[in-house]
Scaffold this active site. Structure first.
Site, PDB file in Angstrom:
ATOM      1  N   SER A  11      21.408 -11.273  -3.536  1.00  0.00           N
ATOM      2  CA  SER A  11      21.888 -10.291  -2.556  1.00  0.00           C
ATOM      3  C   SER A  11      22.607  -9.204  -3.329  1.00  0.00           C
ATOM      4  O   SER A  11      23.169  -9.449  -4.403  1.00  0.00           O
ATOM      5  CB  SER A  11      22.861 -10.921  -1.543  1.00  0.00           C
ATOM      6  OG  SER A  11      23.494  -9.921  -0.762  1.00  0.00           O
ATOM      7  N   TYR A  44      31.688 -14.890   0.754  1.00  0.00           N
ATOM      8  CA  TYR A  44      30.248 -14.737   0.567  1.00  0.00           C
ATOM      9  C   TYR A  44      29.968 -14.020  -0.749  1.00  0.00           C
ATOM     10  O   TYR A  44      29.117 -14.453  -1.542  1.00  0.00           O
ATOM     11  CB  TYR A  44      29.656 -13.972   1.748  1.00  0.00           C
ATOM     12  CG  TYR A  44      28.168 -13.768   1.669  1.00  0.00           C
ATOM     13  CD1 TYR A  44      27.287 -14.835   1.825  1.00  0.00           C
ATOM     14  CD2 TYR A  44      27.629 -12.499   1.450  1.00  0.00           C
ATOM     15  CE1 TYR A  44      25.920 -14.659   1.756  1.00  0.00           C
ATOM     16  CE2 TYR A  44      26.256 -12.309   1.380  1.00  0.00           C
ATOM     17  CZ  TYR A  44      25.404 -13.385   1.536  1.00  0.00           C
ATOM     18  OH  TYR A  44      24.054 -13.199   1.461  1.00  0.00           O
TER      19      TYR A  44
END
Length: 232
Positions: A137, A150
């Site tokens: 990501s 995250y």
């Protein structure tokens, strides 16, 4: 002809979103897909001679070991590991986050990558070739004040993958990080975000397949991409 024809891909998290879109594309190209997921199985809704599914959790060592054993039994080898499974949640106020939330995110997004990488290497090292690909990501490269946990888990996964790449190249094994920006998938749940501006899962799947379909002499270390609508 695709370089992926008859190749066996161990794919985590293929039951929905990016993983499902990628699995369908890989099957269309003649690859063998082994779907390792802890929720619903792709094989429950799709019958294909080159698809097998196994229910397991990437953060559980025995599940991962059993999954790889099942893949070897079904297809005889693992040519590509595609680490796609991941979880995430917002944490705008870190003082309110309980330890279980932190540990679950790290266990899936980092521990799971480690466990799958380790099992894949056991198969690939004797052959002197293979490809380990991790969907990380852009959150592994840029921080977000609403999701520090995250981001931390993705930064950690990127560090693990980057370090492995330096080791694995001497074994003939390629390692690639794929870093999409925000993507319109089930990941967001009912959160109020501008999903219409995000990448689509098919967009990400096309990039993943492009990376996987390169000849073994070609190494793409990292690929970063975003939606133009999101950045505008």
């Amino acid at each position: 002809m695709s370089n992926l024809k008859n190749k066996t891909i161990f794919l985590t998290g293929a039951s929905s979103g990016i993983g499902k879109a990628t699995a369908l594309s890989l099957l269309d190209l003649g690859a063998n897909v082994f779907d390792f997921s802890r929720q619903r199985q792709l094989a429950d809704e799709l019958t294909h001679e080159n698809l097998r599914s196994f229910r397991g959790d990437v953060s559980v060592e025995a599940d991962v070991q059993n999954g790889f054993s099942a893949c070897l039994e079904a297809f005889g080898t693992v040519d590509i590991l595609l680490n796609n499974a991941g979880i995430g949640s917002v944490s705008p106020d870190l003082s309110t986050i309980d330890l279980d939330t932190f540990e679950e995110m790290v266990n899936v997004n980092m521990r799971g990558v480690f466990l799958c990488n380790r099992e894949a290497l056991k198969v690939m090292k004797p052959k002197g070739e293979g490809h380990i690909v991790t969907v990380i990501s852009m959150a592994g490269q840029r921080t977000n004040p609403n999701a520090p946990l995250y981001c931390a888990s993705k930064f950690g996964a990127r560090g693990l993958s980057s370090g492995l790449a330096d080791q694995a190249i001497k074994m003939g094994i390629r390692v690639t990080d794929i870093n999409p920006g925000p993507t319109d998938s089930d990941y967001w749940g009912d959160r109020q975000v501008p999903r219409e501006k995000f990448l689509k899962v098919d967009d990400v799947a096309r990039v993943i397949v492009f990376v996987l379909d390169q000849p073994k002499e070609v190494l793409i270390r990292e690929i970063n991409f975003d939606s133009m609508k999101f950045l505008a």
